[in-house]
Write an enzyme that holds these catalytic residues in place. Structure first.
Site, mmCIF file in Angstrom:
data_model
loop_
_atom_site.group_PDB
_atom_site.id
_atom_site.type_symbol
_atom_site.label_atom_id
_atom_site.label_comp_id
_atom_site.label_asym_id
_atom_site.label_seq_id
_atom_site.Cartn_x
_atom_site.Cartn_y
_atom_site.Cartn_z
ATOM 1 N N LYS A 1 0.858 -1.178 0.000
ATOM 2 C CA LYS A 1 0.000 0.000 0.000
ATOM 3 C C LYS A 1 0.897 1.233 0.000
ATOM 4 C CE LYS A 1 -3.968 2.046 2.420
ATOM 5 N NZ LYS A 1 -4.838 1.931 3.605
ATOM 6 N N LYS B 1 -2.163 -1.680 -3.827
ATOM 7 C CA LYS B 1 -3.009 -0.486 -3.747
ATOM 8 C C LYS B 1 -2.126 0.753 -3.780
ATOM 9 C CE LYS B 1 -6.564 1.706 -0.868
ATOM 10 N NZ LYS B 1 -7.344 1.657 0.378
ATOM 11 N N SER C 1 -10.113 5.152 -5.349
ATOM 12 C CA SER C 1 -11.095 6.211 -5.620
ATOM 13 C C SER C 1 -10.596 7.240 -6.627
ATOM 14 C CB SER C 1 -11.471 6.903 -4.314
ATOM 15 O OG SER C 1 -10.321 7.444 -3.669
ATOM 16 N N TYR D 1 -14.853 0.276 -7.835
ATOM 17 C CA TYR D 1 -16.161 0.915 -7.679
ATOM 18 C C TYR D 1 -16.997 0.771 -8.953
ATOM 19 C CZ TYR D 1 -13.615 2.806 -3.743
ATOM 20 O OH TYR D 1 -12.860 2.913 -2.599
#
Length: 337
Positions: free
Chosen positions: A206, A260, A286, A325
């Protein structure tokens, strides 16, 4: 018979790459990677209350949902064949404190959501995160003491939270707070509590990325964050360090690995899959989602094609699936094909 050999045949040695591209049927026949509904994990945002669908301004098409609406969303996802959801809570500000203590409430928002979804839609997987940022008053993923995110105390807390999330019905724990030793601690805690069948999807790499901004709006941590997260997230410049970090998670018992963000780190996806051979996932975060949506809304790109192309790139980079998403939107498109 007249010799129709062309200069191009001499140059290429009679090897022409376009032969396999000449028609739709040949292109389908030789396609190396395919995106299917089985590749999709849908992240959703939960808020207290009932009957709530709250649009997130920074993420067009994405909503915060109360538990009852999340159950409806889970039912829709399962109907489309989406294998799993990843849930993220946006709890009341008055419940957030320096240590993220609400993460240890057995009946907190994330655990209520898990229990409700698993009761109503048992066939869908539920993936939960134990990072403390939705629960802290300072927006960090761990416990803040004297200006430092303390590693060991945070690990103790997230391991306890993981057991509570498993008790509520979580199928996979996905710890994203990036503390050293967390995977092993969570594995031992889960096993000691009788949750040997609960998996761990490690946020193995991450990065301290700029692409998380809209997510922080979604869980209302953006305005809370004091400083940055560079002392525990990975420097975007460091690929070898990321693989070393992932190797430790593998040794500690991770069942699956995650990268990520996604698109800026396709090289890490490939290296990680090649190095460890574990199921590997990318989180199309996002900021990646929003830039595609914003460009499409302005007519600058074909949003549907860009969405599908980016998701296919993760498959090409060795990923077994993607947290995105776009999941429901993509699932509906794939169902029509």
């Amino acid at each position: 018979m007249q010799d129709r050999t062309h200069l191009v045949d001499d140059i290429t040695g009679h090897r022409r790459m376009r032969r396999n591209r000449k028609a739709d049927w040949t292109r389908r026949l030789v396609q190396e990677n395919r995106l299917t509904v089985d590749d999709l994990i849908w992240p959703i945002f939960i808020v207290p209350g009932s009957g709530i669908i709250d649009p997130i301004a920074a993420m067009p098409g994405v909503n915060r949902m109360s538990i009852d609406k999340a159950v409806e969303a889970a039912r829709e996802a399962a109907g489309l064949g989406i294998p799993a959801l990843a849930t993220f809570p946006n709890i009341e500000m008055e419940l957030r404190d320096e240590t993220g203590s609400n993460s240890l409430e057995a009946n907190n928002l994330i655990n209520q959501t898990t229990a409700a979804i698993k009761k109503a839609v048992p066939e869908i997987g539920v993936i939960t995160d134990v990072a403390l940022d939705p629960f802290t008053s300072h927006g960090h993923d761990g416990i803040l003491r004297g200006g430092e995110i303390v590693n060991d105390e945070t690990v103790d807390q997230v391991a306890r939270a993981a057991v509570m999330q498993a008790d509520a019905g979580a199928d996979i724990i996905a710890p994203s707070e990036m503390m050293d030793g967390r995977i092993g601690a969570i594995r031992m805690a889960l096993d000691a509590a009788g949750h040997q069948s609960v998996g761990i999807m490690s946020y193995a790499t991450k990065f301290a990325s700029t692409f998380y901004g809209p997510y922080r709006e979604a869980i209302s941590t953006g305005g809370l964050l004091k400083g940055d997260k560079k002392t525990y997230y990975i420097d975007p410049a460091n690929g070898t360090e990321a693989i070393r970090d992932a190797a430790l998670d593998v040794e500690e018992g991770a069942d699956m690995l995650m990268v990520k963000p996604g698109l800026p780190y396709l090289d890490i996806c490939w290296r990680m899959k090649e190095a460890f051979g574990l199921p590997t996932f990318a989180y199309q975060v996002s900021g990646e989602y929003t830039q595609i949506k914003a460009a499409a809304m302005n007519g600058w790109i074909d949003g549907e094609r860009a969405m599908l192309e980016t998701l296919l790139s993760f498959k090409r980079a060795g990923c077994d699936g993607v947290l995105t998403y776009f999941a429901v939107e993509v699932a509906k498109i794939l169902a029509k094909r």
